[in-house]
Scaffold this motif. Structure first.
Motif, short mmCIF file in Angstrom:
data_model
loop_
_atom_site.label_atom_id
_atom_site.label_comp_id
_atom_site.label_asym_id
_atom_site.label_seq_id
_atom_site.Cartn_x
_atom_site.Cartn_y
_atom_site.Cartn_z
N ASN A 65 14.87 -1.36 -45.11
CA ASN A 65 15.40 -1.18 -43.55
C ASN A 65 15.53 -2.61 -43.05
N GLU A 66 15.36 -3.84 -43.51
CA GLU A 66 15.72 -5.16 -43.18
C GLU A 66 15.18 -5.34 -41.65
N LEU A 67 14.03 -5.13 -41.39
CA LEU A 67 13.40 -5.33 -39.96
C LEU A 67 12.90 -6.57 -40.05
N LEU A 68 13.23 -7.44 -38.89
CA LEU A 68 12.41 -8.94 -38.53
C LEU A 68 11.79 -8.46 -37.49
N THR A 69 10.40 -8.85 -37.57
CA THR A 69 9.39 -8.71 -36.58
C THR A 69 9.07 -10.08 -36.08
N VAL A 70 8.91 -10.57 -34.85
CA VAL A 70 8.77 -11.72 -34.27
C VAL A 70 7.45 -11.69 -33.18
N ASN A 71 6.49 -12.43 -33.43
CA ASN A 71 5.51 -12.22 -32.34
C ASN A 71 5.16 -13.50 -31.55
N VAL A 72 5.30 -13.53 -30.41
CA VAL A 72 5.19 -14.50 -29.33
C VAL A 72 3.98 -14.44 -28.52
N THR A 73 3.39 -15.35 -28.42
CA THR A 73 2.27 -15.69 -27.60
C THR A 73 2.37 -16.54 -26.41
N ASN A 74 2.17 -15.89 -25.33
CA ASN A 74 2.22 -16.41 -23.90
C ASN A 74 1.05 -17.46 -23.84
N GLU A 75 1.05 -18.77 -24.16
CA GLU A 75 -0.04 -19.60 -24.08
C GLU A 75 -0.37 -20.39 -22.83
N GLY A 76 0.91 -20.13 -21.75
CA GLY A 76 0.75 -20.84 -20.71
C GLY A 76 0.11 -20.11 -19.52
N SER A 77 0.18 -20.63 -18.39
CA SER A 77 -0.53 -19.75 -17.23
C SER A 77 0.28 -18.99 -16.13
N THR A 78 1.80 -18.89 -16.81
CA THR A 78 2.67 -18.21 -16.05
C THR A 78 2.77 -16.73 -16.33
N THR A 79 2.90 -15.71 -15.51
CA THR A 79 3.13 -14.65 -16.07
C THR A 79 4.59 -14.25 -16.24
#
Length: 145
Positions: A65-79
Motif C-alpha cells: 500500500n506504500e504508506l508513510l507514517t510520520v511520528n512527531v513529538t511536541n517537545e515544547g510548552s506550547t499547545t
C-alpha cells in the motif's frame, strides 16, 4: 477693532482648536495601533520560542500500500492544533483530506496536540525521501525517511 476682526479671530481660534483635536486623535489612534502590533509580535515570538517539535521516527512500507507514517513529538510548552500543522513530503504539501490516518497519542477525535504528546500521520505516497512538519507558530522539523 471691529466685530469682523474679532469674529474672524474667534473663527480661526475655534478652527485651530478643532484641528489640533483631530490631529491628536489621529496620532493617538496610530500610536495605539503600533503598540498593539508590537504586543502581538512579542506574543508570536514568545510562542515560537516555546514551540519545539521533533520527528521521532518515520516508516515507509514499500510493498503493497506504500504508506508513510510520520511520528512527531511536541517537545515544547506550547499547545498546538492538529488542523494548523502541515506535512510536506519531498517538498510537496499533503492536504489533510489526503491523510490515510492521523492520531494524537492514539486518539483521532481531538484537534489539541499537548506538550509531550505524539502526532502520528499516515499518508499514501510513492518513494518518499524527506518529510517536513510545519506548525502554526512557524516552527518546523525535518527528517530523512
Amino acid at each position: 477693532m471691529g466685530f469682523s476682526v474679532s469674529g474672524s479671530a474667534a473663527i480661526l481660534f475655534i478652527a485651530a482648536f478643532v484641528s489640533v483635536g483631530m490631529l491628536y486623535s489621529a496620532a493617538y489612534n496610530g500610536y495605539e495601533r503600533v503598540q498593539d502590533a508590537d504586543d502581538s509580535h512579542g506574543e508570536r515570538v514568545l510562542e515560537q520560542r516555546n514551540t519545539v517539535v521533533n520527528v521521532s521516527n518515520t516508516s515507509y512500507n514499500e510493498t503493497g500500500n506504500e504508506l508513510l507514517t510520520v511520528n512527531v513529538t511536541n517537545e515544547g510548552s506550547t499547545t498546538l492544533a492538529v488542523n494548523e500543522t502541515d506535512l510536506l513530503v519531498d517538498g510537496v504539501y499533503q492536504p489533510r483530506d489526503s491523510y490515510e490516518d492521523w492520531s494524537v497519542d492514539g486518539a483521532n477525535d481531538t484537534d489539541v496536540w499537548l506538550p509531550g504528546e505524539t502526532l502520528s500521520i499516515t499518508v499514501n505516497v510513492t518513494a518518499p525521501t524527506r518529510v517536513k512538519i510545519v506548525t502554526s507558530p512557524g516552527v518546523t522539523a525535518t527528517e530523512v525517511v
